[in-house]
Write an enzyme that holds these catalytic residues in place. Structure first.
Site, mmCIF file in Angstrom:
data_model
loop_
_atom_site.group_PDB
_atom_site.id
_atom_site.type_symbol
_atom_site.label_atom_id
_atom_site.label_comp_id
_atom_site.label_asym_id
_atom_site.label_seq_id
_atom_site.Cartn_x
_atom_site.Cartn_y
_atom_site.Cartn_z
ATOM 1 N N LEU A 7 0.828 -1.208 0.000
ATOM 2 C CA LEU A 7 0.000 0.000 0.000
ATOM 3 C C LEU A 7 0.861 1.256 0.000
ATOM 4 O O LEU A 7 0.584 2.208 -0.741
ATOM 5 C CB LEU A 7 -0.947 -0.008 1.205
ATOM 6 N N LYS A 8 1.884 1.282 0.819
ATOM 7 C CA LYS A 8 2.802 2.425 0.855
ATOM 8 C C LYS A 8 3.375 2.693 -0.532
ATOM 9 O O LYS A 8 3.375 3.842 -1.006
ATOM 10 C CB LYS A 8 3.930 2.146 1.853
ATOM 11 N N LYS B 220 -1.489 12.225 17.935
ATOM 12 C CA LYS B 220 -1.480 10.805 18.282
ATOM 13 C C LYS B 220 -2.884 10.283 18.577
ATOM 14 O O LYS B 220 -3.717 10.973 19.162
ATOM 15 C CB LYS B 220 -0.581 10.569 19.491
ATOM 16 N N ILE C 282 15.874 20.053 14.191
ATOM 17 C CA ILE C 282 15.580 19.072 15.229
ATOM 18 C C ILE C 282 16.539 17.890 15.203
ATOM 19 O O ILE C 282 16.719 17.218 16.208
ATOM 20 C CB ILE C 282 14.114 18.603 15.115
ATOM 21 N N GLU D 243 22.222 12.983 10.871
ATOM 22 C CA GLU D 243 21.884 11.585 11.175
ATOM 23 C C GLU D 243 21.850 10.673 9.942
ATOM 24 O O GLU D 243 20.987 9.796 9.837
ATOM 25 C CB GLU D 243 20.554 11.509 11.932
ATOM 26 N N ASP E 275 15.842 13.555 22.784
ATOM 27 C CA ASP E 275 14.460 13.693 22.315
ATOM 28 C C ASP E 275 13.500 12.866 23.160
ATOM 29 O O ASP E 275 13.752 11.689 23.419
ATOM 30 C CB ASP E 275 14.339 13.228 20.861
ATOM 31 N N GLU F 96 6.441 20.653 18.517
ATOM 32 C CA GLU F 96 5.573 20.826 17.350
ATOM 33 C C GLU F 96 4.565 21.921 17.644
ATOM 34 O O GLU F 96 3.926 21.918 18.683
ATOM 35 C CB GLU F 96 4.869 19.506 17.035
ATOM 36 N N HIS G 32 5.553 17.748 8.217
ATOM 37 C CA HIS G 32 4.743 16.595 7.825
ATOM 38 C C HIS G 32 4.021 16.829 6.504
ATOM 39 O O HIS G 32 3.254 15.983 6.061
ATOM 40 C CB HIS G 32 3.738 16.265 8.925
ATOM 41 N N CYS H 282 9.844 19.241 13.605
ATOM 42 C CA CYS H 282 10.365 17.896 13.833
ATOM 43 C C CYS H 282 11.538 17.669 12.886
ATOM 44 O O CYS H 282 11.944 18.574 12.153
ATOM 45 C CB CYS H 282 9.244 16.876 13.600
#
Length: 774
Positions: free
Chosen positions: A26-27, A120, A446, A499, A614, A680, A709, A741
């Site tokens: 699906l992704k 969330k 971030i 990172e 974090d 956020e 996002h 973020c």
């Protein structure tokens, strides 16, 4: 002793199932559609194939009713907004022009139109799109998706049970739309919404549905008398209609409490309750209420949120107690299986002894079927399964992995002083300002930067053996140099190394800590097409060697500006993992905190003056009932302080949080004693800044001004407007400028433009300040 069979044979069912497919089909299809490589018809066919596969697997396992309508391209709460016609005005034209593109625009935004806010789903790691409602909202029924998916399953020969987000939960999760007074209560729209639900239920009955599931997890939270009265009114009205199917009201994630009596008296046909540890109390409450005479009870005895095998004997004892408390008792998980990976049998890299302890969605379904058979036909019918289960449980209890004497001795020796900085914030702050020499409104990011195709290719080639470790590290260093060079040119004040060596902010550390296990295929949905592979925290935790020091010190060697060390905090390491359930969470958090403390101290010893730990999960792990908050926050904040309190006063400790409502944990944020917190805030229009100010938060803060996002690029003036709002709550000498973020999921073009605009906004606002700072 042999258990007697139930009067009516118990049936197995599930509330929902993972959507992504065995290989995240699906992704791939959705992202292909966004990039123009997959057309709408091909996307719909992929979705239909995945649904068919799920239903077939469930039915073949022995599940009586298969859920329909729980499948979603992006989010089931967003689907509900579409179903009830609650499309924000700014998105209405795009939805009317093309329903699918408009749907994705609501989730992701466009360059000119902001998406819905994301937060969330209760205390899980799943995110939903927050409905935007106001006094002028007009609801209208659109049952097409629900009816179509029901008919799909029916035509294939299964017994479908449509699943809807219940009206109470939908309204209680909603918020005031932009431009509407912040104190607007969406629940005041209940009488407007109920006829729409009634119409959808009637459509489903007309299509042939005999049962419909209405999910009401919001009722396991603390609810006011007015909210409980609204629940009674809602289900009195929906249950009283002659043109409805049978209604199963499902609660999960905890104890239903006062709402249990409300729903037990309502004219609905069944209740689904959580009888795992999170739902402790539901059994006693149900007995005290006199049970559910004439109703169906679906008993959630298999943990739908963790990946450990079920204790059959314990579950059967609970199920046996429930017999006689309802007209019939069926068996399920504690919640939708959306929150666990698909199939533990796909994991080939885990030691076979340890693999015996794991149950993903497929295995949990099998457990549910076994328990239903044992309840309905007696334990003799499942004697072999019971024996195997006892052996697997004993294997885990006696495993060396779960007990490390050195870790336990160190944890027991922790004192209160280990969780306290050597100087108070005011003194530390002065030392940090002198040492860092930053301007007003310092800019930073971030942590993560875009994970490029080149990086992913390098990781794949390393895993396949096509390049060696030395070549891989050179490619990582190339990426670090590029990230640092861009930040310096853009004018960012406190840098990060980006990172590039990390696959995931939790998994990266888990792979270097003793006591963790990694999966190969343990994907779960975080939001939309964002999937994560939570590691498995199976045993006692320790750090064999430094984890991040070499990369951070390498980055610092390339620049005179401070480079932040980047770590993931102990609460998030637990919350974003599948955590052992054989000891208190606080004990496990302290073990992780001590491992991180060693890393923080090593970073400082190697010249890192700014270290970010974090904790985006601090709020999301907050228990749903207020009575349980204090105990959780005590160990959660203590573990952060243990991890960060071993440094000098002039070392600046940052933390970061996202995706949540922070108003009810501002005191806990204060108790972390971090020098700087970033949060956020872009989609919520700086609400968190106002919450910090109302609390009198005394330290530095960076409420985000760039919503990462969404692919849209915020202009400099847009970011400046948010900074002005931030300055209304936080004084300039304590306000930082940063995105919401990390930037891992964004592309480089939008990242460059957005961060350049962020720096321009900071410079513009500095120039507007009375000091004329530049």
């Amino acid at each position: 002793m042999t258990a007697k069979p139930a009067a009516a044979a118990a049936r197995a069912t599930v509330y929902g199932y993972p959507r992504q497919g065995p290989h995240r089909e699906l992704k791939k299809a959705i992202e292909g559609y966004w990039k123009g490589r997959v057309d709408a018809d091909a996307l719909r066919e992929t979705a239909a194939e995945l649904r068919r596969g799920t239903w077939q697997q469930l039915a073949e396992a022995g599940v009586h009713e298969v859920p329909t309508g729980d499948f979603s391209y992006y989010d089931h709460v967003l689907d509900t907004s579409v179903m009830v016609g609650a499309v924000p005005e700014r998105h209405r034209a795009s939805v009317e022009a093309d329903a699918l593109d408009g749907y994705f625009a609501m989730a992701r935004g466009t360059q000119d139109v902001a998406p819905l806010e994301m937060t969330k789903w209760f205390d899980t790691n799943y995110h939903y799109l927050v409905p935007e409602l106001g006094p002028d909202t007009v609801f209208s029924a659109d049952s097409a998706k629900q009816v179509a998916e029901f008919r799909e399953a029916l035509a294939l020969g299964w017994t479908p049970r449509p699943v809807l987000v219940g009206p109470l939960t939908y309204l209680l999760l909603a918020k005031a739309a932009p431009g509407v007074a912040a104190d607007f209560e969406p629940l005041t729209l209940l009488d407007r919404l109920l006829p729409v639900y009634a119409e959808i239920l009637a459509d489903l009955r007309a299509a042939g549905a005999t049962w419909v599931q209405l999910d009401e997890p919001a009722l396991v939270q603390d609810r006011t008398p007015a909210e409980l009265n609204a629940a009674a009114r809602a289900y009195r009205e929906l249950g009283g209609r002659a043109d409805r199917p049978q209604l199963l009201v499902a609660s999960y994630f905890g104890r239903l409490g006062e709402a249990l009596a409300v729903l037990a008296k309502a004219p609905v046909d069944g209740l689904a309750l959580d009888f795992t540890e999170s739902g402790a109390g539901n059994l006693d409450d149900l007995a005290a209420a006199g049970g559910l005479p004439g109703k169906r009870l679906v008993a959630g005895v298999v943990n739908g949120r963790n990946i450990w095998i079920n204790d059959y004997a314990k579950s059967l004892a609970t199920l046996g107690t429930l017999l006689g408390l309802a007209d019939r008792v069926d068996v399920s998980a504690s919640c939708s299986l959306l929150h666990v990976p698909l199939d533990a049998d796909a994991e080939r890299g885990i030691d076979p002894e340890t693999a015996r302890w794991l149950a993903f969605a497929k295995q949990k379904t099998e457990e549910i079927v076994v328990l239903a058979r044992g309840l309905g036909s007696g334990t003799d019918a499942i004697a072999s399964e019971l024996a195997a289960n006892r052996a697997d449980l004993a294997s885990r209890t006696g495993a060396a992995l779960t007990r490390d004497p050195a870790v336990r001795a160190r944890t027991a020796a922790v004192t209160e002083a280990d969780g306290r900085r050597s100087q108070p914030y005011a003194e530390r702050s002065a030392a940090q300002r002198a040492g860092l020499g930053l301007p007003l409104l310092p800019t930073t990011t971030i942590g993560s930067f875009p994970q490029t195709t080149e990086l992913r290719t390098a990781r794949a080639e390393l895993r396949a053996g096509r390049i060696d470790e030395a070549e891989y590290e050179e490619r990582v260093k190339d990426e670090i140099r590029e990230v640092l060079s861009f930040q310096e040119k853009a004018g960012i004040d406190v840098l990060v190394h980006g990172e590039p060596e990390r696959n995931d902010m939790v998994q990266y550390f888990a792979e270097q800590l003793d006591g963790y296990l990694a999966t190969q295929h343990g994907w779960v949905q975080s939001y939309g097409t964002r999937y994560v592979r939570p590691p498995v925290l199976a045993g006692d935790i320790s750090r064999p060697e430094p984890m991040t020091v070499r990369w951070t010190t390498y980055a610092q060697s390339l620049t005179a500006r401070p480079v932040k060390g980047m770590l993931t905090g102990p609460v998030t390491m637990l919350a974003w993992s599948f955590v052992r359930d054989d000891q208190p969470l606080g004990d496990t958090a302290r073990q992780v905190a001590l491992a991180l403390r060693d890393e923080v101290n090593d970073l400082e010893a190697n010249g890192t003056s700014v270290i970010q730990v974090d904790e985006p999960a601090l709020r999301e792990t907050l228990p749903l009932r207020a009575a349980e908050h204090a105990a959780y926050l005590e160990w959660a904040t203590e573990s952060f302080r243990i991890a960060t309190s071993g440094v000098r006063p002039d070392t600046q400790i940052h933390t970061h949080m996202c995706y949540a409502e922070f108003g009810d944990i501002v005191q806990a944020i204060d108790d972390l004693d971090a020098d700087v917190i970033s949060l956020e805030a872009a989609r919520s229009h700086m609400q968190v800044a106002r919450e910090l100010a109302a609390h009198g938060y005394p330290r530095e803060a960076g409420p985000g001004v760039y919503d990462i996002h969404s692919p849209r690029i915020p202009g400099a003036e847009e970011a400046a407007a948010l900074l002005r709002k931030g300055l209304e709550a936080i004084p300039a000498e304590r306000l930082w400028v940063n995105p919401d973020c990390g930037l891992k999921t964004r592309g480089w073009p939008e990242t460059r433009a957005s961060l350049e605009n962020l720096v321009a906004a900071a410079r513009q606002i500095r120039a507007e300040l009375p000091t004329g700072a530049a």
